[in-house]
Motif scaffolding. Sequence first.
Motif, PDB file in Angstrom:
ATOM      1  N   LYS A 290       0.825  -1.213   0.000  1.00 42.73           N
ATOM      2  CA  LYS A 290       0.000   0.000   0.000  1.00 42.73           C
ATOM      3  C   LYS A 290       0.857   1.260   0.000  1.00 42.73           C
ATOM      4  CE  LYS A 290      -2.189  -1.428   3.749  1.00 42.73           C
ATOM      5  NZ  LYS A 290      -1.799  -2.828   3.860  1.00 42.73           N
ATOM      6  N   THR A 291       2.036   1.167   0.638  1.00 46.23           N
ATOM      7  CA  THR A 291       2.836   2.376   0.836  1.00 46.23           C
ATOM      8  C   THR A 291       3.225   3.026  -0.489  1.00 46.23           C
ATOM      9  OG1 THR A 291       3.763   1.127   2.666  1.00 46.23           O
ATOM     10  CG2 THR A 291       4.697   3.289   2.255  1.00 46.23           C
ATOM     11  N   ILE A 292       3.687   2.220  -1.418  1.00 53.04           N
ATOM     12  CA  ILE A 292       4.156   2.800  -2.687  1.00 53.04           C
ATOM     13  C   ILE A 292       2.992   3.471  -3.428  1.00 53.04           C
ATOM     14  CG2 ILE A 292       3.896   0.632  -4.001  1.00 53.04           C
ATOM     15  CD1 ILE A 292       6.830   2.939  -4.554  1.00 53.04           C
ATOM     16  N   GLN A 320       9.138   4.584  10.062  1.00 52.13           N
ATOM     17  CA  GLN A 320       9.372   3.652   8.962  1.00 52.13           C
ATOM     18  C   GLN A 320       8.953   4.267   7.629  1.00 52.13           C
ATOM     19  OE1 GLN A 320       7.311  -0.087   9.530  1.00 52.13           O
ATOM     20  NE2 GLN A 320       8.492  -0.368  11.412  1.00 52.13           N
ATOM     21  N   HIS A 321       7.785   4.888   7.620  1.00 46.15           N
ATOM     22  CA  HIS A 321       7.317   5.508   6.376  1.00 46.15           C
ATOM     23  C   HIS A 321       8.270   6.614   5.932  1.00 46.15           C
ATOM     24  CE1 HIS A 321       3.752   3.232   6.021  1.00 46.15           C
ATOM     25  NE2 HIS A 321       3.063   3.814   6.982  1.00 46.15           N
ATOM     26  N   TYR A 322       8.700   7.388   6.894  1.00 39.70           N
ATOM     27  CA  TYR A 322       9.627   8.487   6.607  1.00 39.70           C
ATOM     28  C   TYR A 322      10.894   7.938   5.932  1.00 39.70           C
ATOM     29  CZ  TYR A 322      12.844  12.354   7.686  1.00 39.70           C
ATOM     30  OH  TYR A 322      13.767  13.359   7.619  1.00 39.70           O
ATOM     31  N   THR A 386      -3.749   8.711   5.589  1.00 42.93           N
ATOM     32  CA  THR A 386      -3.762   8.175   6.946  1.00 42.93           C
ATOM     33  C   THR A 386      -3.565   6.666   6.869  1.00 42.93           C
ATOM     34  OG1 THR A 386      -5.465   9.810   7.421  1.00 42.93           O
ATOM     35  CG2 THR A 386      -5.033   8.172   9.107  1.00 42.93           C
ATOM     36  N   ASP A 387      -2.612   6.148   7.634  1.00 40.95           N
ATOM     37  CA  ASP A 387      -2.323   4.716   7.583  1.00 40.95           C
ATOM     38  C   ASP A 387      -3.006   4.001   8.746  1.00 40.95           C
ATOM     39  OD1 ASP A 387      -1.304   2.338   6.726  1.00 40.95           O
ATOM     40  OD2 ASP A 387       0.741   2.699   7.431  1.00 40.95           O
ATOM     41  N   GLU A 388      -3.436   2.776   8.518  1.00 39.77           N
ATOM     42  CA  GLU A 388      -4.043   1.928   9.553  1.00 39.77           C
ATOM     43  C   GLU A 388      -5.154   2.683  10.264  1.00 39.77           C
ATOM     44  OE1 GLU A 388      -3.286  -1.034   9.522  1.00 39.77           O
ATOM     45  OE2 GLU A 388      -1.142  -1.324   9.177  1.00 39.77           O
TER      46      GLU A 388
HETATM   47 MG    MG Z   1       1.629  -0.505   5.730  1.00 43.14          MG
END
Ligand code: MG
Length: 684
Positions: A290-292, A320-322, A386-388
């Motif tokens: 999902k991140t990409i 982690q995302h950063y 927004t994640d999760e």
């Molecule tokens: Mg994720």
Amino acid sequence: MLNSDIQYLKGVGPKKAKKFKKLGIFTIENLLNYYPIKYEDRRTVSKINEMVDNTKVLLKIKLFNTPEKKVIKKNMTIIKVAGRDDTGFVTLTFFNQDYLLQKLNLEDWFYVFGKVKYAYGKYELTNPDIEKVGKDKKAGRIMPIYGLTYGLSNNEITKAVKNALDEYYSKIEDIIPIEIKNKYQLISRRDAIKYFHFPENNKIYSLAKKSIAFEKLLIMQLGLLTIKNRLRTSSQGLKINDSSLGDKLIASIPYKLTNAQLKVIKEIKEDMRLSKPMNRLVQGDVGSGKTIVAIYAMLIAIKSGYQASMMAPTEILALQHYDTIKGYFKIANINLNVAFLSGSTNAKNKRKILDELKNGQIDIIVGTHALIENNVEFSNIGLVVTDEQHRFGVRQRAMLSNKGNNPDMIVMTATPIPRTLALIVYGDLDISVIDEMPPGRHEVITYVLNENQKNEAYSFIKKQIKSGRQGYIVAPLVEESENLEIDSAEKIFNELSNTYFSECKLGLLHGKMKSSDKEETINRFYNDEIKVLVSTTVIEVGVNVPNAVVMMVLSAERFGLAQLHQLRGRVGRGKYQSYCILVNGSKSKKSSDRMNIMKNTNNGFIIAEEDLKNRGPGEFFGTKQHGLSKYEVQNIINDVNIVQKVQLLSKKIINENPFLDKEEYINLKEEIIKLFKNEDVVFN
Ligand code: MG
Ligand code: ADP
């Protein structure tokens, strides 16, 4: 009035009212909405010679001898008396109920209700409920059993509900318009409430329950659709359409996007191009990538002249995302200003970041809740990710998007929801699904063991530790009480530290730890200082330790499958083969079937569908999000057919009458505003 104080109800008064208030019952309305969790069927009178040991029975008896009272010890008296019908005798024993002596007359008939025990050649009922025939209120009926009572007896609550119904029945107004009621065969609200407390037979009980569930779901769904509608129509969104930077990123990363990722990117692109704001949920199993997809969307926003933000529920996840974003930009040679903000950012840095956000120097900000604080201002935010999201409420999401001029919004979640339910649970969002995993993944291998085989699992974990890996052990879920759950995690932690794992470092993690302690423990686990993390379900989200390869879950049968799937998602994140060990503490066929589903598939959507079949739709309604109690979710809303019918109906209503301004919707509207009082549902 239904909103009058419970203390003025017949038989209650200020003292009892205090106890009711502990149950969250302040008004008559609250009381009427305090539904039974189960029932006692007292409809049929049994004969003494047909009684079955250990079952509850209703008997119609006369006394055979004069009751005797004995004082056994200080503060304890006992009354024993024999009862008879035309088939036999039964002993009745009452502890500390001296007041019964004067009621127990030899010439009267009585109903007694209680559990039969067979001992020493005799049948006995201990402390049965007893009422004189002719004055009976319970015999012949189905009686409600309420869940928590907080110092009130079940009898006291039952009586209060009965009195409330006697006095207020005619004041209970319908909320759902009559044509809808007729079409879906719902009974009036007053009857639904009455018969849900005091059903006369199974048929009326089902009707009552269906009517109550329908009403609750309709209120919820219309509220969500209203929010969605307002976001789409009343506001001018941004037109964002330059995806050249995103394409540059895709061209430079070392892997090919899956078809599912490409499909979702396409949906996002089309949505961002429109002038209405995007409100999109991206659903995809853990590891589906999902991140990409989110980064691609952020690059569209930035290339079109806007800023973008990404919020995660924990600092670790946000960091982690950063790192991921910076890493990708480096590979792709993309020069953007990416910043990080969390509660632990120091004051000086924070000031600088806030300034740069405001004057537009920062292109992307990644962070935690800190992003929604009042002092965070953007120059021109175009996309909010927004994640999760199930860790955030609807309101928190809205707060972030309020920081701009109707920016586009993406919410990412790894909690698979059956397709049939997604619309109603996420009624305020459009949905994209990444339903395919990147190729070449090691699937997590799942084993199911029984209680006696736990030791084998511990040896297995020890072996993994010897070869440099780490693992998790999750304590049994205790639904009723977080404290009990923590106790059990602590116990397991102590026991294992002193036995199997006395030579290696164990850590303990649970929800009531201070958040700084939690983070420290997770960090030590991440840095391989802790080898095995014993935990409650708090690790479900956001812990990413690629070196951890075993997830062992104790009493796995107590968990929902979707929850087990989330837990399993904590392993299999690195290059090592990973394992999930489910200890099944139950011998039932149903449990072993459920465990086998876990063993046989790693597909979250299949698992979610199975959960839906087995446990009903309640599992999927976050209680926090929709203002429904856990009880309502589990006991009332457990019919998928109703959920689907309400879904279709709500859409139709909102299409025809977006602001619900027809006269017939007036009560519905009021209830919607009540339920969503924090989310600013506005009808205009
Ligand atoms: Mg994720
Ligand atoms: P999640 O959906 O759980 O957030 P991530 O976005 O963190 O998943 O992706 C998990 C891992 O898979 C990351 O290391 C990412 O780089 C990698 N990944 C994502 N998409 C692909 C793909 N199409 N092919 C191979 N690896 C991928």
